[in-house]
Design a protein around this motif. Structure first.
Motif, PDB file in Angstrom:
ATOM      1  N   GLY A  11       1.054  -0.797   0.170  1.00 36.69           N
ATOM      2  CA  GLY A  11       0.018  -0.272  -0.191  1.00 36.69           C
ATOM      3  C   GLY A  11       1.494   0.673   0.195  1.00 36.69           C
ATOM      4  O   GLY A  11       0.878   1.761  -0.740  1.00 36.69           O
ATOM      5  N   THR A  13       4.429   0.859   1.788  1.00 33.77           N
ATOM      6  CA  THR A  13       5.415   0.259   3.021  1.00 33.77           C
ATOM      7  C   THR A  13       6.182   1.139   3.580  1.00 33.77           C
ATOM      8  O   THR A  13       6.923   0.979   2.706  1.00 33.77           O
ATOM      9  CB  THR A  13       5.235  -1.172   3.693  1.00 33.77           C
ATOM     10  N   GLN A  62       3.541  -3.451   7.727  1.00 29.67           N
ATOM     11  CA  GLN A  62       2.350  -2.265   8.679  1.00 29.67           C
ATOM     12  C   GLN A  62       3.073  -1.087   8.453  1.00 29.67           C
ATOM     13  O   GLN A  62       4.029  -1.182   9.509  1.00 29.67           O
ATOM     14  CB  GLN A  62       1.522  -2.210   9.436  1.00 29.67           C
ATOM     15  N   THR A  92       3.840   1.559  -4.856  1.00 30.15           N
ATOM     16  CA  THR A  92       3.007   1.514  -3.962  1.00 30.15           C
ATOM     17  C   THR A  92       2.132   2.523  -4.258  1.00 30.15           C
ATOM     18  O   THR A  92       3.471   3.285  -3.950  1.00 30.15           O
ATOM     19  CB  THR A  92       2.178   0.930  -2.828  1.00 30.15           C
ATOM     20  N   THR A  94       0.055   5.179  -2.470  1.00 32.22           N
ATOM     21  CA  THR A  94      -1.583   5.600  -1.671  1.00 32.22           C
ATOM     22  C   THR A  94      -2.287   7.098  -2.604  1.00 32.22           C
ATOM     23  O   THR A  94      -2.564   7.638  -3.585  1.00 32.22           O
ATOM     24  CB  THR A  94      -0.962   6.420  -0.218  1.00 32.22           C
ATOM     25  N   THR A 107      -1.599   5.012   8.335  1.00 35.12           N
ATOM     26  CA  THR A 107      -1.175   3.388   8.439  1.00 35.12           C
ATOM     27  C   THR A 107      -1.120   2.989   7.119  1.00 35.12           C
ATOM     28  O   THR A 107      -2.670   2.701   6.597  1.00 35.12           O
ATOM     29  CB  THR A 107      -1.865   2.795   9.306  1.00 35.12           C
ATOM     30  N   ILE A 108      -0.488   2.380   6.148  1.00 35.33           N
ATOM     31  CA  ILE A 108       0.133   2.533   5.289  1.00 35.33           C
ATOM     32  C   ILE A 108       0.343   0.796   5.235  1.00 35.33           C
ATOM     33  O   ILE A 108       0.736   0.435   5.882  1.00 35.33           O
ATOM     34  CB  ILE A 108       1.188   2.547   4.407  1.00 35.33           C
ATOM     35  N   GLU A 109      -0.457   0.056   4.675  1.00 33.82           N
ATOM     36  CA  GLU A 109      -0.809  -1.560   4.456  1.00 33.82           C
ATOM     37  C   GLU A 109      -0.184  -2.097   3.172  1.00 33.82           C
ATOM     38  O   GLU A 109      -0.849  -1.540   2.653  1.00 33.82           O
ATOM     39  CB  GLU A 109      -1.714  -2.236   4.851  1.00 33.82           C
ATOM     40  N   SER A 110       1.156  -2.896   3.354  1.00 38.62           N
ATOM     41  CA  SER A 110       1.245  -3.611   1.847  1.00 38.62           C
ATOM     42  C   SER A 110       1.586  -4.882   1.851  1.00 38.62           C
ATOM     43  O   SER A 110       1.565  -5.296   2.921  1.00 38.62           O
ATOM     44  CB  SER A 110       2.437  -2.514   1.385  1.00 38.62           C
TER      45      SER A 110
END
Length: 817
Positions: A11, A13, A62, A92, A94, A107-110
């Motif tokens: 996402g 990370t 995360q 990635t 956002t 918070t970015i999830e990848s």
């Protein structure tokens, strides 16, 4: 393992410890601009990274990012790219969000695809179980027509130490084994070749035969390695047997292979366990006299990494459970035979049987089998013959020379202390000691001397002792000096060390050396995902720009090694980009909206960095491969595109936009009929409207009062109450220009009461009672208006009904007629 990964991934990370992501300054109502000052600036920084969910398909990372925005609201996108040893793991961006003034977190999830792990693993092993993790973070901050893109990157190295774990456990197998029949020393493990399918590891176990007279066969060497119960290695020797001669050492070498498809299974369990793996190594040897596949030991420990976890890195060993099977009485395999009572020859050629050797391999102090009946040896109770006649002189007995050394073997330089202290004379005293040492080492003339042997070889040493009557005896021993186990020194040289891609470099290891003069192997690793090459001199071509730390590993005959690194800088060719500007449409009337496209631009090195559009209209530029601009004034505009690559080479292209003026349309409104009694049906017509330089695209009618308006060149409406009504026509042409005009409709009316017409006939004899007596009228139906006067008719309030005049007034009106 894959290390502080991260912040990042997927996402985004953003791996571990990415520093501030660039700085922006913005005043209220203004576009942010880049600045180096931290004061009054917007910034991005990474707060924390941690592992998320581990599934069959992916490993989640995360990342928590903090955005500080002290000045103004702006739109923001954040992009993250994560690579390992140059191999991209995640890229990635956002979604666009509005960043308000103040401090906020996101918070970015990848997701790291588990399918990508084996390919990274190849580069990791080729780099000696070391990876460089590169995290690039960039922001796209915009306000109005301007934007700015701050960026930052962070590099981190980490190791997995799997080979060191294996080596550590092999060390646990060293020492005397199997009732001292064999000794294992100097074990080693090293990586071999690696490709996309498998990873080779080379295991070396030197085994010494401690038996003085018999050969020992080793018919099998097998073992396994498990990490978190995942079987990574399972090996068995390819040779049918090793025959180890008495007193000699032979190295058993095994080439085992890891299936690279198992690596992601292990890594998934490793991360689930907080970047920690429990490992177990089992080693078995099939030794002739011990039986088939005798397990020597099972060792266990733990391997920790510190990618996103706070561990103490590296391997630790819990210990080994050693297996020591009993020596069997006999073993027969072909020509080999271990006799029940092996015979050991002593230096005085007397014989002692194997039955006389105790369980520790120590010879007994047995006078029946030792020289001189065991007299004067340690443990003997007699120093001489107490029954002899002290007053009767006898013949002089010779002294007994016994030569000892504190060590009889070792590596050069070897210091040995020679000791004749156990020598004795049965009937007198020893007067003289003479040591004769073979080779350049000097002789000695004392009971104890110390000598140093500088070079490898076998040295025969003779001790002569002379007693007080001149009798002499000699004893000998042999000192074995092995070549020093000194590590080599690696010296890596390269020519050239920099240049444009593709760059061919010659590498030279001839400056490397080994104190023992026995370099066995040169291995070059080029830090570019290519396979290692072996040889003192090699050549390699680097195709891509970048910085490459090329490692030379030098290994000597005993497995000692050293490394050296030489850095190669490969620059991108200085080829400028080619700018191609396209626009649609390129001409039209104001206001003209035009889309601009630079996608046909190119760069020979494929590294376009920026696109900038200048519109020649007095307003600011736009950035990006695509842009849109609306021209509101007539004129010719030369729009310039500037393309810049990573080396700041530029190229420009211009596209011309022709913007014409637009004459407004002419609105003409007609009403037919324009007057009449209610209810009145009217047709409104705009067909005579025109546009001198285009077409009318829209007609809009707005009608005063309760009657609705409408769209269209003509519309029809019905007016049900008397009055004057203004209808406004608005026309819009094909370029958005407009004009308006109005037309008036006059609607006449009659008095009505409950839909019944009252005719004011002057010849009619009317009385007020006659109105009041009408069956269809009542005071409720025809109320008296509070505004009514005797001599006038006044419209009553908001009612559509009219008040009636008084009867006297009607008569008056009739008489006047």
């Amino acid at each position: 393992m894959i290390a502080k990964i991260l912040q990042i991934i997927g996402g985004i990370t953003i791996l571990s410890a990415v520093a501030a992501g660039g700085v922006l300054v913005a005043a209220p109502g203004m576009v942010p601009t880049v600045t180096d000052s931290p004061n009054d600036s917007a910034e991005i920084r990474i707060v924390d990274n941690q592992w998320g969910e581990v599934t069959e398909e992916s490993i989640e990372v995360q990342s928590e990012a903090q955005i500080t925005n002290p000045a103004t609201t702006f739109q923001s996108e954040v992009s993250a790219d994560i690579s390992m040893n140059g191999y991209q793991m995640v890229s990635t961006t956002t979604s666009e969000e509005t960043i308000e003034q103040g401090t906020s977190t996101a918070t970015i999830e990848s997701q790291i695809s588990r399918e990508d792990i084996p390919e990274w693993w190849v580069s990791h092993i080729e780099n000696g179980e070391e990876s460089e993790m590169k995290v690039e973070l960039s922001g796209d901050f915009s306000k109005g027509d301007l934007n700015v893109s701050p960026s930052t990157e962070q590099n981190r190295r980490f190791q997995t130490d799997i080979r060191e774990s294996i080596r550590m456990q092999l060390k646990g197998f060293e020492g005397d084994k199997a009732g001292y029949l064999i000794t294992v020393n100097n074990t080693n493990a090293e990586w071999g070749t690696v490709n996309q399918q498998q990873t080779e590891i080379i295991l070396k176990v030197p085994v010494r035969n401690n038996h003085p007279t018999e050969e020992i066969p080793v018919t099998d060497f097998s073992g396994s390695l498990r990490l978190n119960e995942i079987l990574l290695l399972d090996w068995e020797s390819e040779q049918n047997s090793y025959i180890i001669q008495p007193g000699e050492t032979q190295t058993i070498e095994i080439r085992a292979y890891i299936d690279n498809q198992d690596i992601d299974d292990w890594l998934a369990t490793h991360i689930k366990n907080g970047e920690s793996s429990d490992y177990e190594i089992e080693l078995s040897l099939s030794i002739g006299p011990l039986g088939d596949k005798s397990s020597l030991a099972v060792c266990s420990g733990r391997l920790n990494t510190t990618l996103l976890s706070e561990n103490i890195p590296g391997p630790t060993r819990d210990g080994c459970e050693l297996q020591r099977p009993e020596i069997v009485d006999s073993f027969d395999t072909g020509s080999f035979e271990l006799r029940e009572n092996p015979v050991i020859k002593l230096r005085d050629e007397k014989i002692i049987s194997g039955e006389d050797i105790d369980s520790g391999g120590v010879l007994p102090n047995d006078g029946d089998n030792l020289p001189n009946g065991g007299d004067n040896l340690p443990g003997s109770e007699e120093e001489g013959d107490e029954s002899s006649d002290e007053n009767t002189p006898g013949p002089n007995e010779s002294p007994d020379a016994i030569a000892n050394a504190d060590q009889l073997s070792g590596t050069a330089p070897l210091t040995v202390t020679l000791d004749a202290g156990e020598s004795s004379d049965p009937d007198g005293a020893i007067e003289e000691y003479r040591w004769s040492v073979e080779g350049p080492t000097p002789d000695g003339r004392s009971e104890e001397v110390t000598r140093q042997f500088q070079t490898a070889g076998e040295y025969n040493i003779e001790l002569s002792v002379v007693d007080d009557d001149g009798a002499e005896d000699t004893d000998t021993l042999t000192v074995t000096v092995e070549a020093a186990d000194n590590p080599p020194e690696a010296v890596a040289e390269a020519s050239p060390t920099s240049g444009e891609a593709p760059l061919n470099v010659d590498f030279d290891a001839s400056g490397s050396n080994d104190p023992d003069g026995d370099i066995a192997e040169y291995v070059w690793r080029f830090d570019d995902l290519s396979s290692p090459e072996r040889g003192e001199d090699v050549s390699h071509e680097f195709d891509d720009p970048g910085r490459y730390d090329v490692q030379l590993r030098v290994v000597d005959q005993r497995g000692n090694e050293d490394t050296d690194t030489v850095t190669i800088t490969v620059n991108a060719p200085d080829n400028p980009p080619e700018a191609v500007a396209e626009a649609s449409p390129t001409s039209g009337k104001v206001p003209l909206e035009v889309d601009f496209d630079a996608s046909e631009s190119s760069d020979p090195d494929d590294d376009v960095a920026r696109y900038r559009w200048e519109f020649d209209d007095g307003r600011g530029p736009r950035f990006g491969e695509e842009a849109t601009r609306t021209f509101t004034d007539p004129g010719t505009y030369d729009v310039e595109l500037t393309v810049t690559d990573e080396q700041d080479n530029t190229d420009t292209d211009t596209v011309e936009i022709e913007v014409e003026s637009n004459e407004p349309p002419n609105a003409v409104a007609e009403a037919n009929p324009s007057s009449g009694e209610a209810p009145l049906d009217v047709t409104f017509d705009a067909s005579r409207s025109s546009d001198p330089d285009g077409e009318i695209e829209r007609y809009t009618w707005q009608i005063e009062g309760a009657t609705p308006g409408g769209q269209g060149e003509t519309i029809e409406r019905t007016f049900r109450t008397r009055g004057e009504y203004e209808a406004t026509l608005i026309v819009v042409d094909d370029n958005g220009a407009r004009d308006r005009t109005s037309v008036t409709v006059d609607v006449e009316g009659r008095f009505q009461a409950n839909q019944e017409t009252v005719d004011l006939d002057p010849t009619l004899e009317l009385t007020e009672a006659s109105f009041q007596n009408r069956s269809t009228m009542s005071s409720a139906q025809i109320p008296r208006s509070p505004l009514q006067r005797d001599d006038s008719i006044v419209r009553w309030g908001s009612s559509e009904m009219l008040s009636l005049p008084s009867a006297s007034r009607v008569k008056q009106l009739a008489g006047d007629s």
